[in-house]
Every structure is written in C-alpha cells, then in structure tokens.
Design a protein around this motif. Structure first.
Motif, PDB file in Angstrom:
ATOM      1  N   LEU A 264       0.827  -1.201   0.000  1.00  0.00           N
ATOM      2  CA  LEU A 264       0.000   0.000   0.000  1.00  0.00           C
ATOM      3  C   LEU A 264       0.865   1.255   0.000  1.00  0.00           C
ATOM      4  O   LEU A 264       1.953   1.277   0.574  1.00  0.00           O
ATOM      5  CB  LEU A 264      -0.921   0.014   1.220  1.00  0.00           C
ATOM      6  N   ASP A 265       0.350   2.305  -0.628  1.00  0.00           N
ATOM      7  CA  ASP A 265       1.058   3.597  -0.648  1.00  0.00           C
ATOM      8  C   ASP A 265       0.677   4.362   0.619  1.00  0.00           C
ATOM      9  O   ASP A 265      -0.231   5.201   0.631  1.00  0.00           O
ATOM     10  CB  ASP A 265       0.671   4.386  -1.893  1.00  0.00           C
ATOM     11  N   PHE A 266       1.386   4.035   1.707  1.00  0.00           N
ATOM     12  CA  PHE A 266       1.040   4.617   3.001  1.00  0.00           C
ATOM     13  C   PHE A 266       1.224   6.138   3.008  1.00  0.00           C
ATOM     14  O   PHE A 266       0.479   6.853   3.670  1.00  0.00           O
ATOM     15  CB  PHE A 266       1.881   3.979   4.108  1.00  0.00           C
ATOM     16  N   ALA A 267       2.200   6.640   2.280  1.00  0.00           N
ATOM     17  CA  ALA A 267       2.425   8.081   2.246  1.00  0.00           C
ATOM     18  C   ALA A 267       1.226   8.793   1.623  1.00  0.00           C
ATOM     19  O   ALA A 267       0.790   9.853   2.106  1.00  0.00           O
ATOM     20  CB  ALA A 267       3.698   8.402   1.477  1.00  0.00           C
ATOM     21  N   ARG A 268       0.676   8.219   0.548  1.00  0.00           N
ATOM     22  CA  ARG A 268      -0.484   8.830  -0.086  1.00  0.00           C
ATOM     23  C   ARG A 268      -1.692   8.765   0.832  1.00  0.00           C
ATOM     24  O   ARG A 268      -2.451   9.742   0.960  1.00  0.00           O
ATOM     25  CB  ARG A 268      -0.779   8.127  -1.418  1.00  0.00           C
TER      26      ARG A 268
END
Length: 366
Positions: free
Chosen positions: A152-156
C-alpha cells in the motif's frame, strides 16, 4: 510549578530578570524594581525557553506581562503530550508558519488540549498512513494479506487523511483537532493585585495555607515551605510553620509601615537564605540606612554631597568630580550596596564621617 521562560523586563529607568510563571508577589516585586513611570508598561524579551522551543517561536512580543504569565502558568501545568498538542494547534493557525500569534489566542490554544487527538510517534505521512490502515480507518485494507498490505502507498493514504482532517505533525506526533477550541482568555482576571496573605506556605501533604494565621487560631508544629512571599527572595525556603507565621506577621507590619522596600534591600544585601535569619533581620532594620532613590554610584555620590555642601558650593564642585568613582569609593568604605530597591548601608558605616575634601574625593577630581 516548573519554569517555562526566563524573561528580561525593561523600562526607561531599570531592568530585571524574572522566571515565569511567577507568583503574584514575584510579579509585583519585578515591576517595583523597574521604577516604572505613571502609565508605563514594562517591555519583555525571552532569554531562555529551552523546554518550550516549539511554542516560544510563536510568541507575539507585543503582549502584556500578565498575558505572558497566564500562558506560562497553563504551559507549566501540561505534560509533554499536552505541550505537543499546543504546538500542533499553533501550526494549524491561519497565516505563514512561524508567524507570531497574539498571546490571548495562544492562551486559548493552551486551554484547548482536550479538543485534539495526539498520535505519538507518527511524524510523517507514511507513518500516518500505516497507522490508519492498521487501525481500521481504511476499510479496503482490512482483509488484505500481509504481502498485499505491505504494498500500500502509506504516504499517499497519510497525506489524504492529514489534508482531510487538517492535522499537523509535531516533533512528538500527529495532532488532529476534533472539537471547537475553548474561549478562555476573556474569562481570566489578569489584573495585578497584592495578595491578602503575606506568605503562602506549602505543607508536607501538598496543601497550602495563607499566613499570618488569624489571631486566636493554633499554628500546627510542622514544616512548611514558602512558595509566595511579600519578600520574594525568601520563596523556596523551608522552616517550621510557626516560624513562617511569625515572619508573616512582621511582613504585614512592614507593609503597613512602608518598610518593605528597605527590608527587601537588606535581604538582597545580606544574601539571606534562611527563614530564622530573615526573621531576625526584620527586627534589625534600624541597623541599616536606606535611600530608595540612588540607582547608580554617581547618584550615591551626588546625594551624599548634597547632604554635606551648600547649594552654591555643590554647583561649583560637581563639574570637577568623577561622581561614578566617588560613589564607588563611598560604597566600598561604608559597606553600602545598590539593590533593585535602592541604596542600603550599615547605619554605623564609615561613610558617615567622609568629607568631600578627603583623599577619597581628591582621587576622583576631574
């Protein structure tokens, strides 16, 4: 209560330093040492705020000393999590980051810590995104296998949550407001008033009592610490409650008699750090001479010469004397000292017999 700021106070006629939050008597005492003119407000500047760098950068220096003290009182009562929330609320304020915030607004922020959530240790969008995904705030991620979850793109995700919530990162963690801020400033009484007590004492159980004790009441025989005193130099000292009560009676008498400035000057001069000695000094004030006017050695010198010489002789002499050096010589020979309250010296000091034609004066002729 812990120290929040070290502050330098200044006026047209003097300056002094003060630790805030300050007790009522400490505030009044600091203002006394500034020799304020009628209508003059003290200027202040932060000297040290190591424990509160995330908040002190927002202080609007145009606020009043009473407002600064009220803010410091609230900050001193907060734990590290509460302080992080105040910093976060300051970051949320409209305007460029780091722009000064009026003290009344900062006071409201400091009392609004329960209007926010703090997620400790979360200081980046990626950390926030992972926190949200791991704690059920991202339903789509609930049933993902570990391998897919890790992709998953945790930053996004974190950025989306932060922007939607209006949250901010502090050095301690992520702060998000969930309720309206409290409006406390307008309910505070920030007027400077002399307390009804002469000494506020703290007992071993943490309770506090006002001294002197009303006439007729028994004074328990127990240790007590002075936490606020009409003579602030005694704050922090400990003695038996009965001894503090005796001193409080004497302080109250000196307030009525107008001798408190002299007493505080004597305490400063002697470096008194013992309640028993402070009580003895209260009965020894006639052993000292006190003049509230001099603030510099040259004023000591000119005042001394005015007592010795006729006006015409004085006018002829003054332009030819280095008053500052003469004042230093007078103080050295008499054991006198300049304090924040005025000039004090032993009543039997040798300066009583000094004459302007003596060698001490001749050495200071221009």
């Amino acid at each position: 209560m812990r120290k929040v700021f070290e502050v330098e106070l200044a006026s047209e006629n003097g300056c002094t330093e003060l630790t805030v939050p300050a007790t009522p008597y400490a505030l009044l005492d600091a203002l006394e040492q500034l020799w304020l003119t009628e209508g003059e407000a003290p200027g202040w500047e932060i000297l040290q705020s190591d424990a509160f760098p995330g908040i002190s950068m927002y202080l609007d220096r145009r606020g009043t000393l009473s407002e600064l003290n009220a803010l410091a009182q609230r900050l001193a009562a907060l734990d590290e999590q509460g302080l992080a929330i105040v910093e976060g609320l300051a970051l949320m304020e409209p305007g460029p980051q780091g722009e000064p915030i009026p003290l009344p607004r900062l006071i409201d922020l400091a009392y609004s810590t329960d209007c926010c959530h703090l997620v400790e240790g979360v200081v980046t969008d990626a950390q926030l995104g992972r926190f949200c995904a791991e704690n059920g705030f991202v339903p789509e991620a609930d049933d993902l296998p570990d391998a897919a979850f890790a992709l998953l793109d945790f930053a996004r995700i974190g950025k989306q949550f932060r922007e939607a919530e209006g949250g901010v990162f502090t050095r301690v963690g992520y702060v998000q407001r969930h309720d309206e801020l409290k409006q406390v400033y307008n309910t505070l009484d920030l007027s400077l008033k002399k307390p009804d007590y002469a000494i506020l004492a703290e007992l071993p159980d943490g309770s506090r009592v006002e001294l002197p004790t009303p006439m007729g009441e028994t004074v328990p025989d127990e240790p007590a610490q002075c936490v606020d005193c009409a003579a602030p130099a005694l704050n922090g000292l400990t003695a038996m409650r009965s001894t503090l009560d005796q001193l409080a009676f004497r302080l109250a008498e000196m307030e009525v008699d107008g001798e408190m400035p002299k007493y505080k000057a004597v305490l400063e001069t002697t470096g008194c750090d013992d309640i028993a000695r402070a009580l003895a000094l209260a009965d020894e004030l006639d052993q000292y001479n006190f003049d509230p006017e001099p603030r510099e050695p040259d004023e000591v010198a000119s005042g001394h010469l005015k007592e010795l010489l006729p006006e015409e002789e004085l006018a002829a002499l003054l332009p030819n004397v280095v008053l500052y050096r003469y004042g230093q010589a007078l103080m050295e020979q008499s054991g006198g000292k300049l304090t924040g309250y005025g000039y004090v010296r032993p009543a039997a000091g040798p300066a009583q017999g000094m004459e302007p034609q003596k060698n001490g004066l001749e050495m200071t002729l221009g």
